[in-house]
Design a protein around this motif. Structure first.
Motif, mmCIF file in Angstrom:
data_model
loop_
_atom_site.group_PDB
_atom_site.id
_atom_site.type_symbol
_atom_site.label_atom_id
_atom_site.label_comp_id
_atom_site.label_asym_id
_atom_site.label_seq_id
_atom_site.Cartn_x
_atom_site.Cartn_y
_atom_site.Cartn_z
ATOM 1 N N LEU A 221 0.823 -1.215 0.000
ATOM 2 C CA LEU A 221 0.000 0.000 0.000
ATOM 3 C C LEU A 221 0.853 1.261 0.000
ATOM 4 N N LYS A 222 2.055 1.145 0.545
ATOM 5 C CA LYS A 222 2.942 2.301 0.596
ATOM 6 C C LYS A 222 3.365 2.759 -0.800
ATOM 7 N N ILE A 223 3.353 1.845 -1.756
ATOM 8 C CA ILE A 223 3.677 2.220 -3.142
ATOM 9 C C ILE A 223 2.657 3.248 -3.633
ATOM 10 N N GLU A 224 1.394 2.941 -3.435
ATOM 11 C CA GLU A 224 0.325 3.841 -3.864
ATOM 12 C C GLU A 224 0.410 5.174 -3.133
ATOM 13 N N GLU A 225 0.665 5.117 -1.851
ATOM 14 C CA GLU A 225 0.767 6.343 -1.055
ATOM 15 C C GLU A 225 1.907 7.226 -1.545
ATOM 16 N N PHE A 226 3.018 6.583 -1.905
ATOM 17 C CA PHE A 226 4.180 7.317 -2.405
ATOM 18 C C PHE A 226 3.851 8.018 -3.729
ATOM 19 N N VAL A 227 3.243 7.279 -4.657
ATOM 20 C CA VAL A 227 2.896 7.840 -5.968
ATOM 21 C C VAL A 227 1.897 8.978 -5.818
ATOM 22 N N ALA A 228 0.884 8.784 -4.962
ATOM 23 C CA ALA A 228 -0.138 9.814 -4.753
ATOM 24 C C ALA A 228 0.489 11.107 -4.243
ATOM 25 N N LYS A 229 1.403 10.973 -3.306
ATOM 26 C CA LYS A 229 2.060 12.156 -2.750
ATOM 27 C C LYS A 229 2.892 12.865 -3.803
ATOM 28 N N LYS A 230 3.625 12.088 -4.605
ATOM 29 C CA LYS A 230 4.446 12.671 -5.665
ATOM 30 C C LYS A 230 3.604 13.456 -6.672
ATOM 31 N N MET A 231 2.420 12.933 -6.986
ATOM 32 C CA MET A 231 1.573 13.536 -8.010
ATOM 33 C C MET A 231 0.537 14.490 -7.434
ATOM 34 N N LYS A 232 0.584 14.669 -6.106
ATOM 35 C CA LYS A 232 -0.357 15.544 -5.409
ATOM 36 C C LYS A 232 -1.801 15.138 -5.702
ATOM 37 N N LEU A 233 -2.033 13.842 -5.580
ATOM 38 C CA LEU A 233 -3.362 13.273 -5.759
ATOM 39 C C LEU A 233 -3.825 12.644 -4.450
ATOM 40 N N GLY A 234 -5.130 12.451 -4.348
ATOM 41 C CA GLY A 234 -5.652 11.671 -3.244
ATOM 42 C C GLY A 234 -5.417 10.193 -3.522
ATOM 43 N N ILE A 235 -5.963 9.341 -2.664
ATOM 44 C CA ILE A 235 -5.774 7.897 -2.813
ATOM 45 C C ILE A 235 -7.120 7.225 -3.059
ATOM 46 N N ASP A 236 -7.146 6.355 -4.060
ATOM 47 C CA ASP A 236 -8.320 5.517 -4.302
ATOM 48 C C ASP A 236 -8.281 4.398 -3.253
ATOM 49 N N LYS A 237 -9.066 4.543 -2.199
ATOM 50 C CA LYS A 237 -8.947 3.665 -1.030
ATOM 51 C C LYS A 237 -9.229 2.203 -1.350
ATOM 52 N N ILE A 238 -10.116 1.962 -2.279
ATOM 53 C CA ILE A 238 -10.393 0.587 -2.699
ATOM 54 C C ILE A 238 -10.874 0.612 -4.142
ATOM 55 N N SER A 239 -10.364 -0.334 -4.917
ATOM 56 C CA SER A 239 -10.716 -0.389 -6.337
ATOM 57 C C SER A 239 -10.685 -1.839 -6.781
ATOM 58 N N THR A 240 -11.104 -2.059 -8.013
ATOM 59 C CA THR A 240 -10.855 -3.359 -8.630
ATOM 60 C C THR A 240 -9.586 -3.155 -9.457
ATOM 61 N N GLN A 241 -9.566 -3.690 -10.647
ATOM 62 C CA GLN A 241 -8.408 -3.414 -11.504
ATOM 63 C C GLN A 241 -8.448 -1.982 -12.016
ATOM 64 N N VAL A 242 -9.615 -1.338 -11.902
ATOM 65 C CA VAL A 242 -9.777 0.035 -12.394
ATOM 66 C C VAL A 242 -10.319 0.923 -11.278
ATOM 67 N N THR A 243 -10.059 2.206 -11.423
ATOM 68 C CA THR A 243 -10.758 3.188 -10.598
ATOM 69 C C THR A 243 -12.233 3.143 -10.970
ATOM 70 N N GLN A 244 -13.085 3.071 -9.970
ATOM 71 C CA GLN A 244 -14.507 2.932 -10.260
ATOM 72 C C GLN A 244 -15.062 4.181 -10.951
#
Length: 432
Positions: free
Chosen positions: A191-214
Motif C-alpha cells: 500500500l505504501k507504493i500507492e501512497e508514495f505515488v499519490a504524494k508525488k503527483m499531489k493526488l488523493g488515494i483511491d482507497k479501494i478499487s478493482t483493476q480500475v478506478t470505479q
C-alpha cells in the motif's frame, strides 16, 4: 477536437506526448517507491532517469502487441539494460492509465475552475452596476412585475458559485491515484507504493478499487459538467430572448466589421449565445455515457476506455471554450435601459395588480380575497385591452370603496419592486 473549439491549454494537457509523459512519471514513481522499500537499488534509479518517450517506436511495437501499455513498457525497456526489470513491477495497465488520466483530469479541472471564477467575477460586476436598473420581469414569457436587472445577474452569479462547489466535490472524488494491482488487492504490491505515488503527483488515494478506478467518480464529475452546461444554456437562452427585435433590452456586442447575415445586412444575431446553447447540449450528451461506464463485467473490463479517450479531451475543450465565450459575451453585453423603461411605461401600471390586491387584503379586513381579486382582474383585462392605465380603470370601478385615495396613490411607486435588492445582495455578496 476540431480546431474551431479547441483550447490550447487543454490540447496540450491531452496531447499524446504529454499523456505518455505522465504514464512515464507514474512508472518512475512506482520504481522510486520500490526503492524506498529497499527492493530497487538506488543506482538503478539513475539509469531509469535516462528514459525518454519514443512515440513512433511505441506505435510500431503496438502494431504487434495490440496493447498500448505493453508497447509503452517495451519501448521504455529497449532504452536501458538489465535495469528494465524494475519497470511496471507489481502493477497492471490501469494502475498507470487511470492514475495518469486522473492527473490529466486534475490539470484540466484547474482550468475549468479558473474560468468559472472568472465568469462569477463578471456576473458580480454586472450585478452591482445594475442594482437599481428596473427591468420588466416575465413569467411564462409574459409581463409580471418590474425587478432589478442586477438581481438577474446575481441569480446567475449564485448559480455559478454552486457549480464551483459541485466541481470541488467532484474533484475530491476523481483526483486520486490508483496503484492497487491487477485485482485491486495489492497482492503484488504494498500500500505504501500507492501512497508514495499519490504524494508525488499531489493526488488523493483511491482507497479501494478493482483493476480500475470505479467510474462512479468520473460520472459524478461529468454530471457536474452537464449541470454547468445547463447554466450556460440558461444564460444564453435569456440573452437570445432579450435580443429579439420586439424586446431589444439586452443584446450581444457587435464588433466593427462583424456581419450578422450573409443575405440581410441589417441582421445582428445572437450568435455567441446560440453557439453556447448548442455546445451545452454536446457536453450533456456525455452524461449518460459516463454512467454506463460504471457498469463493467465483474467490475473490470475496458468497455469504458474507448469512449473516454474521446470524451475527456472533447469535454474539457468544449467546456472551457464555452465558459470563456460566455464570459466574453457578458463582458460586452449591450444593455438598453431606455427600452427597458419604455416597456415598463407601456404596461401602464398593470403590474401593480398584486401590490393593490395585497395591500387591501392586509388593511381591509372586511373584504374577501376572492372579491377584491376578481375586481382587480376585471380591471386589468379592461386596461390591457383598451391600453388604459390600470390606476384609472381601478378608480372608475370603485376601488376607493376599499382604500382611501392617499393610500391608493402611494401604492404606485416602481421603487417598491426593488426595495429589498440591497438586502438580497448582502446575502449573496456579503457587502455592507
Amino acid at each position: 477536437m476540431i480546431s474551431r473549439y479547441s483550447v490550447e491549454e487543454i490540447e496540450k494537457i491531452w496531447s499524446d506526448q504529454n499523456k505518455y509523459q505522465v504514464w512515464l512519471d507514474v512508472e518512475k514513481y512506482v520504481v522510486e517507491a520500490w526503492s524506498t522499500l529497499k527492493i530497487v537499488p538506488k543506482q538503478d534509479l539513475l539509469v531509469l532517469e535516462k528514459i525518454k518517450i519514443d512515440l513512433p517506436r511505441m506505435l510500431e511495437i503496438e502494431k504487434e502487441t495490440k496493447h498500448d501499455v505493453v508497447a509503452f513498457t517495451r519501448m521504455l525497456s529497449e532504452q536501458i539494460g538489465n535495469e528494465s526489470r524494475w519497470i511496471h513491477l507489481g502493477i497492471t495497465s490501469t494502475d498507470v492509465v487511470d492514475t495518469a488520466q486522473n492527473f490529466l483530469i486534475k490539470s484540466s479541472n484547474l482550468i475549468v475552475q479558473k474560468e468559472l471564477e472568472n465568469l462569477a467575477k463578471t456576473l458580480k460586476s454586472l450585478s452591482l452596476k445594475n442594482e437599481k436598473v428596473l427591468i420588466m420581469g416575465r413569467t411564462h414569457g409574459m409581463y409580471g412585475e418590474p425587478t432589478s436587472l442586477g438581481l438577474k445577474f446575481a441569480l446567475w452569479y449564485e448559480e455559478i458559485q454552486r457549480q464551483i462547489q459541485r466541481l470541488n466535490l467532484a474533484r475530491r472524488d476523481i483526483e486520486v491515484a490508483k496503484i492497487s494491482g491487477s485485482m485491486g488487492n495489492y497482492a503484488n504490491l504494498e500500500l505504501k507504493i500507492e501512497e508514495f505515488v499519490a504524494k508525488k503527483m499531489k493526488l488523493g488515494i483511491d482507497k479501494i478499487s478493482t483493476q480500475v478506478t470505479q467510474r462512479d467518480r468520473h460520472a459524478f464529475l461529468i454530471s457536474v459538467f452537464g449541470n454547468i452546461a445547463s447554466t450556460l444554456e440558461k444564460i444564453s437562452t435569456e440573452i437570445r430572448l432579450f435580443q429579439r427585435s420586439d424586446v431589444n433590452e439586452l443584446a450581444e456586442g457587435f464588433s466593427v466589421g462583424q456581419k450578422g447575415s450573409s443575405s440581410m445586412p441589417h441582421k445582428k444575431n445572437p450568435i455567441s449565445s446560440e453557439n453556447i446553447a448548442g455546445l451545452s447540449r454536446f457536453i450533456r450528451s456525455f452524461v449518460t455515457m459516463s454512467f454506463e461506464n460504471n457498469n463493467l463485467w465483474h467490475e473490470r473490463d475496458i468497455s469504458h476506455s474507448s469512449n473516454e479517450r474521446i470524451m475527456f479531451p472533447d469535454l474539457f475543450n468544449v467546456l472551457v471554450y464555452s465558459l470563456r465565450r460566455m464570459n466574453e459575451t457578458l463582458q460586452n453585453l449591450s444593455i438598453n435601459k431606455k427600452q427597458m423603461q419604455k416597456h415598463i411605461l407601456e404596461a401602464k401600471n398593470i403590474y401593480f395588480s398584486q401590490r393593490v390586491l395585497t395591500y387591501i387584503i392586509m388593511q381591509n379586513h372586511q373584504v374577501t380575497r376572492e372579491k377584491i381579486y376578481d375586481l382587480i382582474q376585471n380591471c386589468t383585462t379592461i386596461a390591457w385591452a383598451e391600453k388604459t392605465d390600470l390606476k384609472d380603470v381601478l378608480l372608475q370601478n370603485n376601488i376607493l370603496d376599499f382604500i382611501d385615495q392617499k393610500e391608493f396613490d402611494a401604492l404606485f411607486d416602481d421603487q417598491y419592486f426593488i426595495r429589498h435588492t440591497k438586502e438580497i445582495f448582502n446575502r449573496i455578496f456579503k457587502t455592507k
